[in-house]
Design a protein around this motif. Structure first.
Motif, PDB file in Angstrom:
ATOM      1  N   SER A   1     -14.208  -0.273  31.490  1.00 32.49           N
ATOM      2  CA  SER A   1     -14.665  -1.639  31.767  1.00 32.49           C
ATOM      3  C   SER A   1     -14.384  -2.614  30.635  1.00 32.49           C
TER       4      SER A   1
ATOM      5  N   LYS B   1     -18.070   1.379  30.640  1.00 34.48           N
ATOM      6  CA  LYS B   1     -18.114   2.197  31.848  1.00 34.48           C
ATOM      7  C   LYS B   1     -16.729   2.698  32.250  1.00 34.48           C
TER       8      LYS B   1
ATOM      9  N   THR C   1     -21.442   5.381  33.175  1.00 32.92           N
ATOM     10  CA  THR C   1     -21.726   4.572  31.991  1.00 32.92           C
ATOM     11  C   THR C   1     -21.643   5.460  30.751  1.00 32.92           C
TER      12      THR C   1
ATOM     13  N   ILE D   1     -14.682   2.960  35.397  1.00 35.93           N
ATOM     14  CA  ILE D   1     -14.768   2.178  36.631  1.00 35.93           C
ATOM     15  C   ILE D   1     -13.609   2.503  37.566  1.00 35.93           C
TER      16      ILE D   1
ATOM     17  N   ASP E   1     -18.545   0.895  39.635  1.00 36.03           N
ATOM     18  CA  ASP E   1     -18.759   1.680  38.422  1.00 36.03           C
ATOM     19  C   ASP E   1     -18.851   3.161  38.792  1.00 36.03           C
TER      20      ASP E   1
END
Length: 496
Positions: free
Chosen positions: A242, A287, A320, A289, A317
């Motif tokens: 991300s 993240k 994380t 993604i 997503d």
């Protein structure tokens, strides 16, 4: 993570998805060494799994309620895996990516009846790799994998041991099994049986990683190795970070690459694996993604075409990552050389085979031509009818190819449909020679067992079909969209 999907049911109405759940790490199973063998014991069973707060969901698992343990073994050692079936229907486990004898491969010819036990015994004869195992029951692979019958399998060898790579399982060496599932309003996992699911495969509206919803992983080192597995039934993933940072791919399906490849995106179709190294220094979370792909422009009409227009268009997503907190000034390094790969010359091949991946020519698809702009949505387009390879649905009594052990062959896999098909060959590790005259992607330069064959595309691969031969039991090749496999896009070859 809740996502939209072209054939997904409605999202949960009132069950709040838990935020930031700690990523589940499948238990590591090294087996027990008894004399000259490493022994594993696996049980297929029903269970209850808590994906949502205070909601117990009925699932299937292997030595647990959902998914199975990570098996770990070494090149050169002898392995014996006992699989017991405590379910109420036939099943079997296939060792995806493993070079094993046909009688140990775990395919439709080795089904385990309810209450029964099957043993796969083989010598590990391949370099370090991230493989996996999953149900391969005839006509039942889709629903059984969906319910939870899958797990990761790690092979180690002396070469990988000597490399300066993250290797502490669950700490800096992390399995990442990515799946999508559908949950109804009560939190039940739903496996649909609609025309859409027959056409493009079951695609869920909820993303799970290792069976964890909204997963969070806290890194404890500056380098984290992610063993990525697309364990979905049908969804393709275009993976990125991300924050836009690069990552380094170090392995394909069947082993280490020659050197790390720096990437910003990586596409994995169902069944494909890749190992990547992520820089987890610093303090700012980011993240893993999924990046949406451009909409397809298919000049046909009907339900299938509408599904194609929406396919893989969702951004969401996946995982994380909380960095380790180590200073960005701390050293981050990777080995410049990973493994030596013996590239197979085309001249070594004695045979070239053509594999045609086909859909349609059945009720509701207009023969692949579409029903016109004013036709009803449920008719026209592609995708109805049967799924085939070389004009034939899977037939347990038909052998597409009989190959002499030790022979090298080229397979040209031609996709005659307007959607991606991941093509998997059991046992063999192949190299991609070209994609319609173009060289393979940098992310594909290594040994593989599953390949992304794009719409109306053609991919040429080369492989040595090693022994031992078995004149009685065949291996499979098939599309790894599990619903396509279950409905006929699968064939058989024999090594003798």
């Amino acid at each position: 993570m809740i996502v939209a999907a072209p054939n997904a049911l409605g999202a949960l109405a009132y069950i709040d998805p838990p935020l930031g759940q700690k990523l589940k790490i499948p238990p590591l199973l090294d087996g027990e060494v008894n004399g000259v063998e490493r022994n594993f014991s696996l049980t297929l069973q029903q269970g209850l799994t808590r994906f949502y707060h205070d909601v117990d969901t009925a699932t299937w698992g292997i030595n647990g309620s959902y998914l199975g343990p990570t098996l770990r073994m070494r090149d050169g050692e002898r392995v014996r895996i006992q699989v017991s079936n405590n379910l109420n229907e036939n099943s079997v486990l296939h060792w995806h990516g493993m070079n094993v004898p046909a009688k140990a491969d775990g395919g439709p010819h080795q089904h385990i009846m309810p209450g029964g036990t099957w043993t796969a015994a083989f010598q590990v004869r391949q370099p370090a790799a991230s493989c996996w195992y999953h149900s391969h029951a005839m006509h039942l692979s889709g629903p059984q994998v969906y319910k939870g019958l899958a797990g990761m399998l790690i092979v180690n060898d002396d070469t990988s041991d000597q490399l300066d790579l993250p290797s502490e399982y669950g700490v800096d060496d992390i399995p990442v099994i990515i799946q999508d599932r559908i949950f109804d309003r009560e939190g039940n996992m739903v496996y649909p049986h609609r025309m859409e699911d027959h056409m493009i495969g079951v695609r869920g509206n909820t993303i799970l990683v290792n069976g964890t919803l909204n997963p969070l992983f806290h890194a404890r080192s500056g380098r984290t190795r992610l063993r990525l597995l697309n364990g979905a039934n049908a969804r393709n993933f275009t993976l990125a970070l991300s924050n836009g940072q690069t990552f380094w791919q170090i392995a394909t399906d069947c082993g280490l690459m020659e050197e790390p490849v720096e990437l910003t995106q990586l596409v994995l179709t169902p069944g494909e694996r890749a190992e990547i190294i992520v820089d987890t220094r610093g303090t700012e979370p980011f993240k893993l993604i999924n990046v949406p792909v451009p909409a397809s422009n298919v000049p046909y009409y009907g339900l299938f075409t509408e599904l194609l227009m929406e396919m893989d268009r969702q951004a969401f997503d996946i995982l994380t990552l909380e960095p380790s907190g180590l200073s960005l000034s701390d050293q981050f390094s990777l080995p410049r050389q990973l493994a030596h790969i013996d590239w197979i010359p085309e001249s070594a091949a004695t045979t070239t085979r053509l594999m045609l991946l086909q859909m349609g020519e059945g009720q509701g698809n207009g023969g692949g031509q579409g029903g016109g702009p004013r036709s009803r949505r449920e008719f026209g387009g592609w995708g109805g009818g049967s799924h085939k390879i070389n004009g034939r649905k899977m037939d347990m009594n038909f052998i597409e190819a009989t190959i002499i052990a030790g022979t090298t062959e080229i397979w040209e896999i031609s996709n005659e449909t307007p959607m991606i098909h991941p093509f998997h060959i059991h046992k063999v590790h192949f190299q991609i020679l070209e994609r319609k005259g173009m060289p393979p992607l940098a992310s594909e330069r290594g040994f593989k067992d599953t390949v992304n064959v794009p719409p109306h595309g053609r991919v040429k691969v080369i492989a040595k079909f090693t022994g031992p031969g078995d004149p009685m039991i065949p291996y499979m090749f098939h599309c790894h969209i599990l619903e396509h496999e279950d409905h006929g896009m699968m064939g058989q070859f024999m090594i003798v």
